[in-house]
Design an enzyme around this catalytic site. Sequence first.
Site, PDB file in Angstrom:
ATOM      1  N   TYR A 118     -27.133  27.433  19.571  1.00  0.00           N
ATOM      2  CA  TYR A 118     -26.924  26.641  20.784  1.00  0.00           C
ATOM      3  C   TYR A 118     -26.303  25.285  20.469  1.00  0.00           C
ATOM      4  O   TYR A 118     -26.205  24.437  21.351  1.00  0.00           O
ATOM      5  CB  TYR A 118     -28.252  26.421  21.524  1.00  0.00           C
ATOM      6  CG  TYR A 118     -28.873  27.663  22.122  1.00  0.00           C
ATOM      7  CD1 TYR A 118     -28.557  28.926  21.655  1.00  0.00           C
ATOM      8  CD2 TYR A 118     -29.779  27.573  23.167  1.00  0.00           C
ATOM      9  CE1 TYR A 118     -29.132  30.065  22.198  1.00  0.00           C
ATOM     10  CE2 TYR A 118     -30.361  28.696  23.715  1.00  0.00           C
ATOM     11  CZ  TYR A 118     -30.038  29.942  23.227  1.00  0.00           C
ATOM     12  OH  TYR A 118     -30.612  31.059  23.766  1.00  0.00           O
ATOM     13  N   LYS A 163     -35.374  35.359  10.268  1.00  0.00           N
ATOM     14  CA  LYS A 163     -34.731  36.556   9.719  1.00  0.00           C
ATOM     15  C   LYS A 163     -34.221  36.180   8.328  1.00  0.00           C
ATOM     16  O   LYS A 163     -33.034  36.346   7.997  1.00  0.00           O
ATOM     17  CB  LYS A 163     -33.606  37.014  10.667  1.00  0.00           C
ATOM     18  CG  LYS A 163     -33.052  38.393  10.367  1.00  0.00           C
ATOM     19  CD  LYS A 163     -33.938  39.532  10.837  1.00  0.00           C
ATOM     20  CE  LYS A 163     -33.406  40.873  10.339  1.00  0.00           C
ATOM     21  NZ  LYS A 163     -34.242  42.025  10.721  1.00  0.00           N
ATOM     22  N   ASP A 194     -37.806  40.616  14.203  1.00  0.00           N
ATOM     23  CA  ASP A 194     -37.792  41.896  14.936  1.00  0.00           C
ATOM     24  C   ASP A 194     -39.190  42.520  15.008  1.00  0.00           C
ATOM     25  O   ASP A 194     -39.677  42.873  16.076  1.00  0.00           O
ATOM     26  CB  ASP A 194     -36.742  42.887  14.397  1.00  0.00           C
ATOM     27  CG  ASP A 194     -36.586  42.847  12.893  1.00  0.00           C
ATOM     28  OD1 ASP A 194     -37.261  42.042  12.229  1.00  0.00           O
ATOM     29  OD2 ASP A 194     -35.785  43.649  12.360  1.00  0.00           O
ATOM     30  N   ASP A 218     -36.192  30.822  22.220  1.00  0.00           N
ATOM     31  CA  ASP A 218     -35.885  31.039  23.640  1.00  0.00           C
ATOM     32  C   ASP A 218     -36.372  32.430  24.048  1.00  0.00           C
ATOM     33  O   ASP A 218     -37.080  32.602  25.048  1.00  0.00           O
ATOM     34  CB  ASP A 218     -34.360  30.898  23.827  1.00  0.00           C
ATOM     35  CG  ASP A 218     -33.934  30.849  25.286  1.00  0.00           C
ATOM     36  OD1 ASP A 218     -34.813  30.780  26.161  1.00  0.00           O
ATOM     37  OD2 ASP A 218     -32.712  30.881  25.536  1.00  0.00           O
ATOM     38  N   ASP A 222     -39.896  33.604  26.418  1.00  0.00           N
ATOM     39  CA  ASP A 222     -39.859  34.404  27.654  1.00  0.00           C
ATOM     40  C   ASP A 222     -40.721  35.657  27.492  1.00  0.00           C
ATOM     41  O   ASP A 222     -41.472  36.029  28.395  1.00  0.00           O
ATOM     42  CB  ASP A 222     -38.417  34.817  28.010  1.00  0.00           C
ATOM     43  CG  ASP A 222     -37.742  33.815  28.953  1.00  0.00           C
ATOM     44  OD1 ASP A 222     -38.138  32.627  28.941  1.00  0.00           O
ATOM     45  OD2 ASP A 222     -36.821  34.216  29.693  1.00  0.00           O
TER      46      ASP A 222
END
Length: 347
Positions: A118, A163, A194, A218, A222
Amino acid sequence: MYRVAVIPGDGIGPEVIDGAVRVLKAVTGRVRFEYYEGGVDVFQECGSPIREEDLEEIRRSDAVLFGATTTPFDLPGYRSLILTLRKELGLYANLRIIPDLRTGREIVIVRENSEGLYFGIGAVVNGRAVDVRLITREGAERIARFAVEQAKARGSFITFVHKANVLTGDKFFRRIVREVAGEEGVEVRDAIIDSFTIKLVRNPWEHGVILSENLFGDILSDLATVHAGSIGIVPSGNYGDGIALFEPVHGSAPDIAGKGIANPIGAILSGAMLLDYLGLDGSLIRAAVRGYVVNGELTPDMGGRARTEDVVRGIIGEIEDLLSMDEVWRDEIRLSRLESDISRMAG
Ligand SMILES: NC(=O)c1ccc[n+]([C@@H]2O[C@H](COP(=O)([O-])OP(=O)(O)OC[C@H]3O[C@@H](n4cnc5c(N)ncnc54)[C@H](O)[C@@H]3O)[C@@H](O)[C@H]2O)c1
Ligand SMILES: O=C(O)C[C@@H](O)C(=O)O
Ligand SMILES: [Mg+2]
């Protein structure tokens, strides 16, 4: 008197922020609210999602209360208002607290808020699209320090989600998180993004303070809101070295905007975090929300039939009940109203 800049935005933003401001006014007279516009309409007028003169005023505020804005997929040169504010105000840490309002348990997520994918460097050249995923030592150190403080305040540990088995940036980030936490004696547990999503679904309450980079944070936050019953009740704080901004985790929800059924609790609990930040104590709001959720009718996202207005009124009613019962809160509110009257009289 504290100055709070209010940016309701669009979609359900203004609907939930109206409720949050009314609840804040019910618990304190020590805050003055100043309203600002922002988003696509402002961008079309001046080429930025927020006017420069408004941004200057906002910087001089004590804190910001933000609703949500809609971000079109295909508006050349447009960057969302919230990403613009995070960058302009130096808000590098995003603290998202996902509550289980019935048991008091929480999922705590610290999201790096200024770097990663971002950061804002991206281009399409000769049939190739590239987005740069930036991780800097400075950015990793400061968010690691923020997560360490959160873990220490809760007597907890950090789960660093990454990761690092694949990404160079995450190998680097992981080393820095371990260095910073090691100096403070805070345990860091590894989790690979993951497979961590499965753990977050199955055992959500067992991960201490979850720390991750911008995009992973992010998405994880959620996902975690499912355990709260709805994304509509989850608050957040964006912190930097200067001002802080508080906002519900959800977006502008165009599918329900204008229907009067948006859940205002995420915005209201963001208001409680804002009060904590100002040193005014948001616990009365949190107690009122908990009280309301146990007995009150909820909005459709939580299986109820209430409207936004019913929930806001119900929570204000709970606040009034708590104030009539509790000496300490009553005295505190009386004092704050008195201070506000004095400061009004003083001009
Ligand atoms: N901070 C922000 O300004 C922000 C954050 C996220 C998304 N967005 C923007 O919002 C728009 C919609 O995004 P989205 O649909 O992916 O996410 P969203 O969070 O707006 O909505 C996701 C789902 O949750 C529901 N929901 C969200 N908040 C709710 C509430 N308070 N009460 C009841 N139900 C609620 C919506 O109805 C929808 O079904 C997009 O333009 C996106 O860019 C803005
Ligand atoms: O992409 C963003 O950061 C906006 C929104 O999804 C958020 O969670 O704040
Ligand atoms: Mg999001």
